[in-house]
Design a protein around this motif. Structure first.
Motif, PDB file in Angstrom:
ATOM      1  N   SER A   1       0.805  -1.164  -0.032  1.00  0.00           N
ATOM      2  CA  SER A   1      -0.163   0.066  -0.066  1.00  0.00           C
ATOM      3  C   SER A   1       0.612   1.302   0.042  1.00  0.00           C
ATOM      4  O   SER A   1       0.726   2.242  -0.760  1.00  0.00           O
ATOM      5  CB  SER A   1      -0.985   0.103   1.180  1.00  0.00           C
ATOM      6  OG  SER A   1      -1.930  -1.060   1.120  1.00  0.00           O
TER       7      SER A   1
ATOM      8  N   PHE B   1      -3.572  13.620   3.834  1.00  0.00           N
ATOM      9  CA  PHE B   1      -4.541  12.434   3.257  1.00  0.00           C
ATOM     10  C   PHE B   1      -6.021  13.082   3.690  1.00  0.00           C
ATOM     11  O   PHE B   1      -6.052  13.789   4.602  1.00  0.00           O
ATOM     12  CB  PHE B   1      -4.262  11.435   3.729  1.00  0.00           C
ATOM     13  CG  PHE B   1      -4.416  10.714   5.264  1.00  0.00           C
ATOM     14  CD1 PHE B   1      -5.517  10.052   5.322  1.00  0.00           C
ATOM     15  CD2 PHE B   1      -3.536  10.839   6.270  1.00  0.00           C
ATOM     16  CE1 PHE B   1      -6.024   9.409   6.577  1.00  0.00           C
ATOM     17  CE2 PHE B   1      -3.738  10.713   7.376  1.00  0.00           C
ATOM     18  CZ  PHE B   1      -4.981   9.948   8.023  1.00  0.00           C
TER      19      PHE B   1
ATOM     20  N   GLY C   1     -11.322   2.542   1.879  1.00  0.00           N
ATOM     21  CA  GLY C   1     -10.266   1.618   2.208  1.00  0.00           C
ATOM     22  C   GLY C   1     -10.371   0.791   3.476  1.00  0.00           C
ATOM     23  O   GLY C   1     -11.036   1.257   4.288  1.00  0.00           O
TER      24      GLY C   1
ATOM     25  N   ILE D   1       1.443   4.063  -3.104  1.00  0.00           N
ATOM     26  CA  ILE D   1       1.073   5.709  -2.819  1.00  0.00           C
ATOM     27  C   ILE D   1       2.316   6.442  -3.236  1.00  0.00           C
ATOM     28  O   ILE D   1       2.448   7.492  -3.874  1.00  0.00           O
ATOM     29  CB  ILE D   1       0.965   5.892  -1.328  1.00  0.00           C
ATOM     30  CG1 ILE D   1      -0.427   5.250  -0.993  1.00  0.00           C
ATOM     31  CG2 ILE D   1       1.087   7.303  -1.009  1.00  0.00           C
ATOM     32  CD1 ILE D   1      -0.785   5.342   0.539  1.00  0.00           C
TER      33      ILE D   1
ATOM     34  N   GLY E   1      -1.650   5.750   4.359  1.00  0.00           N
ATOM     35  CA  GLY E   1      -1.866   7.361   3.863  1.00  0.00           C
ATOM     36  C   GLY E   1      -1.241   8.136   5.036  1.00  0.00           C
ATOM     37  O   GLY E   1      -0.642   9.148   4.698  1.00  0.00           O
TER      38      GLY E   1
ATOM     39  N   GLN F   1      -5.062   0.719   4.521  1.00  0.00           N
ATOM     40  CA  GLN F   1      -4.669   1.930   3.570  1.00  0.00           C
ATOM     41  C   GLN F   1      -4.785   3.367   4.410  1.00  0.00           C
ATOM     42  O   GLN F   1      -4.200   4.273   4.159  1.00  0.00           O
ATOM     43  CB  GLN F   1      -5.822   1.990   2.482  1.00  0.00           C
ATOM     44  CG  GLN F   1      -5.986   1.152   1.426  1.00  0.00           C
ATOM     45  CD  GLN F   1      -5.969  -0.135   1.840  1.00  0.00           C
ATOM     46  OE1 GLN F   1      -7.036  -0.648   2.269  1.00  0.00           O
ATOM     47  NE2 GLN F   1      -5.164  -1.140   1.635  1.00  0.00           N
ATOM     48  N   SER F   2      -5.486   3.426   5.549  1.00  0.00           N
ATOM     49  CA  SER F   2      -5.328   4.720   6.247  1.00  0.00           C
ATOM     50  C   SER F   2      -4.089   4.654   6.821  1.00  0.00           C
ATOM     51  O   SER F   2      -3.714   6.090   7.261  1.00  0.00           O
ATOM     52  CB  SER F   2      -6.532   4.496   7.471  1.00  0.00           C
ATOM     53  OG  SER F   2      -7.850   4.691   6.501  1.00  0.00           O
TER      54      SER F   2
ATOM     55  N   ILE G   1      -4.129  12.190  -0.753  1.00  0.00           N
ATOM     56  CA  ILE G   1      -4.112  10.764  -0.521  1.00  0.00           C
ATOM     57  C   ILE G   1      -5.670  10.429  -0.012  1.00  0.00           C
ATOM     58  O   ILE G   1      -5.700  10.879   1.280  1.00  0.00           O
ATOM     59  CB  ILE G   1      -3.146  10.182   0.382  1.00  0.00           C
ATOM     60  CG1 ILE G   1      -1.827  10.517  -0.410  1.00  0.00           C
ATOM     61  CG2 ILE G   1      -3.238   8.550   0.561  1.00  0.00           C
ATOM     62  CD1 ILE G   1      -0.659  10.130   0.982  1.00  0.00           C
ATOM     63  N   GLU G   2      -6.294  10.008  -0.556  1.00  0.00           N
ATOM     64  CA  GLU G   2      -7.725   9.550  -0.253  1.00  0.00           C
ATOM     65  C   GLU G   2      -7.939   8.268   0.171  1.00  0.00           C
ATOM     66  O   GLU G   2      -7.706   7.390  -0.716  1.00  0.00           O
ATOM     67  CB  GLU G   2      -8.567  10.037  -1.325  1.00  0.00           C
ATOM     68  CG  GLU G   2      -9.873  10.591  -0.961  1.00  0.00           C
ATOM     69  CD  GLU G   2     -10.910   9.558  -0.749  1.00  0.00           C
ATOM     70  OE1 GLU G   2     -11.642   9.416   0.207  1.00  0.00           O
ATOM     71  OE2 GLU G   2     -10.891   8.465  -1.379  1.00  0.00           O
ATOM     72  N   THR G   3      -8.324   7.978   1.491  1.00  0.00           N
ATOM     73  CA  THR G   3      -8.523   6.453   1.898  1.00  0.00           C
ATOM     74  C   THR G   3      -9.757   6.031   2.449  1.00  0.00           C
ATOM     75  O   THR G   3     -10.063   5.216   2.870  1.00  0.00           O
ATOM     76  CB  THR G   3      -7.647   6.755   3.231  1.00  0.00           C
ATOM     77  OG1 THR G   3      -8.194   7.571   4.461  1.00  0.00           O
ATOM     78  CG2 THR G   3      -6.121   7.047   2.972  1.00  0.00           C
ATOM     79  N   THR G   4     -10.936   6.825   1.908  1.00  0.00           N
ATOM     80  CA  THR G   4     -12.283   6.712   2.104  1.00  0.00           C
ATOM     81  C   THR G   4     -12.731   5.211   1.425  1.00  0.00           C
ATOM     82  O   THR G   4     -12.211   4.945   0.294  1.00  0.00           O
ATOM     83  CB  THR G   4     -13.238   7.809   1.669  1.00  0.00           C
ATOM     84  OG1 THR G   4     -12.936   8.859   2.002  1.00  0.00           O
ATOM     85  CG2 THR G   4     -14.454   7.197   1.668  1.00  0.00           C
TER      86      THR G   4
ATOM     87  N   TYR H   1     -10.198  11.924   4.174  1.00  0.00           N
ATOM     88  CA  TYR H   1     -11.045  10.858   4.467  1.00  0.00           C
ATOM     89  C   TYR H   1     -12.409  11.356   4.457  1.00  0.00           C
ATOM     90  O   TYR H   1     -12.653  12.561   4.850  1.00  0.00           O
ATOM     91  CB  TYR H   1     -10.942  10.241   5.840  1.00  0.00           C
ATOM     92  CG  TYR H   1     -11.965   9.207   6.181  1.00  0.00           C
ATOM     93  CD1 TYR H   1     -11.968   8.049   5.740  1.00  0.00           C
ATOM     94  CD2 TYR H   1     -13.168   9.577   6.827  1.00  0.00           C
ATOM     95  CE1 TYR H   1     -13.312   7.031   5.927  1.00  0.00           C
ATOM     96  CE2 TYR H   1     -14.212   8.783   7.256  1.00  0.00           C
ATOM     97  CZ  TYR H   1     -14.156   7.339   6.724  1.00  0.00           C
ATOM     98  OH  TYR H   1     -14.993   6.558   7.031  1.00  0.00           O
TER      99      TYR H   1
END
Length: 105
Positions: free
Chosen positions: A36, A83, A64, A40, A72, A68-69, A59-62, A85
Protein backbone atom coordinates in the motif's frame (compact mmCIF):
# COMPACT_ATOMS: atom_id res chain seq x y z
CA UNK A 1 -10.81 -1.29 -6.77
CA UNK A 2 -8.48 -1.44 -9.71
CA UNK A 3 -11.13 -3.33 -11.63
CA UNK A 4 -13.64 -0.50 -11.26
CA UNK A 5 -11.32 2.28 -12.46
CA UNK A 6 -13.43 3.12 -15.51
CA UNK A 7 -16.51 3.77 -13.34
CA UNK A 8 -14.37 5.81 -10.94
CA UNK A 9 -12.94 7.86 -13.79
CA UNK A 10 -16.44 8.60 -15.12
CA UNK A 11 -17.60 9.71 -11.68
CA UNK A 12 -14.58 11.96 -11.10
CA UNK A 13 -14.98 13.58 -14.53
CA UNK A 14 -18.60 14.46 -13.72
CA UNK A 15 -17.38 16.56 -10.77
CA UNK A 16 -14.03 17.77 -12.13
CA UNK A 17 -14.05 18.33 -15.87
CA UNK A 18 -10.32 19.02 -16.33
CA UNK A 19 -8.90 16.15 -14.30
CA UNK A 20 -7.08 13.04 -15.44
CA UNK A 21 -7.36 9.79 -13.52
CA UNK A 22 -4.14 7.82 -13.58
CA UNK A 23 -4.80 4.27 -12.32
CA UNK A 24 -2.15 2.26 -10.55
CA UNK A 25 -0.80 -0.20 -13.10
CA UNK A 26 -1.15 -3.30 -10.94
CA UNK A 27 -3.74 -4.42 -8.43
CA UNK A 28 -2.26 -4.65 -4.94
CA UNK A 29 -3.01 -6.67 -1.83
CA UNK A 30 -4.87 -4.22 0.43
CA UNK A 31 -3.92 -6.34 3.45
CA UNK A 32 -0.23 -5.61 2.82
CA UNK A 33 1.03 -2.35 4.36
CA UNK A 34 4.28 -2.32 2.38
CA UNK A 35 2.45 -2.77 -0.95
CA UNK A 36 0.00 0.00 0.00
CA UNK A 37 2.82 2.43 0.87
CA UNK A 38 4.69 1.50 -2.32
CA UNK A 39 1.56 2.17 -4.42
CA UNK A 40 1.19 5.61 -2.80
CA UNK A 41 4.90 6.35 -3.38
CA UNK A 42 4.56 5.40 -7.06
CA UNK A 43 1.48 7.59 -7.43
CA UNK A 44 3.28 10.53 -5.84
CA UNK A 45 6.32 10.02 -8.06
CA UNK A 46 4.14 9.94 -11.20
CA UNK A 47 2.25 13.11 -10.23
CA UNK A 48 5.43 14.96 -9.23
CA UNK A 49 6.92 14.10 -12.63
CA UNK A 50 3.88 15.85 -14.11
CA UNK A 51 4.81 19.01 -12.19
CA UNK A 52 2.53 18.79 -9.15
CA UNK A 53 3.79 19.81 -5.72
CA UNK A 54 3.31 17.63 -2.64
CA UNK A 55 0.71 20.06 -1.27
CA UNK A 56 -1.37 19.67 -4.46
CA UNK A 57 -1.68 15.89 -4.06
CA UNK A 58 -4.19 14.37 -1.64
CA UNK A 59 -4.12 10.76 -0.51
CA UNK A 60 -7.77 9.75 -0.28
CA UNK A 61 -8.40 6.76 2.02
CA UNK A 62 -12.22 6.62 2.09
CA UNK A 63 -13.56 3.14 1.50
CA UNK A 64 -10.22 1.51 2.10
CA UNK A 65 -9.38 -0.83 4.88
CA UNK A 66 -7.53 0.29 7.98
CA UNK A 67 -4.22 -0.59 6.34
CA UNK A 68 -4.81 2.03 3.63
CA UNK A 69 -5.50 4.65 6.29
CA UNK A 70 -2.28 3.70 8.08
CA UNK A 71 -0.34 3.83 4.79
CA UNK A 72 -1.89 7.22 3.95
CA UNK A 73 -1.06 8.61 7.39
CA UNK A 74 2.48 7.23 7.26
CA UNK A 75 3.20 8.59 3.78
CA UNK A 76 1.62 11.97 4.50
CA UNK A 77 3.76 12.45 7.63
CA UNK A 78 6.37 14.08 5.39
CA UNK A 79 6.19 17.89 5.30
CA UNK A 80 3.46 19.39 3.09
CA UNK A 81 1.62 16.13 2.38
CA UNK A 82 -2.01 15.46 3.34
CA UNK A 83 -4.48 12.65 3.34
CA UNK A 84 -8.26 12.88 3.09
CA UNK A 85 -11.18 10.89 4.41
CA UNK A 86 -14.85 11.45 3.55
CA UNK A 87 -17.07 10.58 6.53
CA UNK A 88 -19.48 7.79 5.69
CA UNK A 89 -21.90 9.27 8.25
CA UNK A 90 -21.88 13.00 7.53
CA UNK A 91 -20.20 13.05 4.07
CA UNK A 92 -17.88 15.72 5.51
CA UNK A 93 -14.41 15.84 3.93
CA UNK A 94 -11.71 15.58 6.58
CA UNK A 95 -8.16 16.60 5.66
CA UNK A 96 -5.34 15.36 7.89
CA UNK A 97 -1.89 16.88 8.22
CA UNK A 98 0.03 14.18 10.06
CA UNK A 99 3.15 15.20 11.96
CA UNK A 100 5.47 12.70 13.57
CA UNK A 101 7.52 14.24 16.33
CA UNK A 102 9.64 11.21 17.19
CA UNK A 103 8.87 11.58 20.90
CA UNK A 104 10.57 9.46 23.47
CA UNK A 105 8.66 6.89 25.30
Amino acid sequence: SYYQISQFESLVKKFFKDINVIPHKDAIDFENLEESIKAIEEGFKCLKEKGLKDSQILIETTGGQKIQSIAGAFFSSTYDRYFVYVSTNTKEVKVFDVIYTGGEG
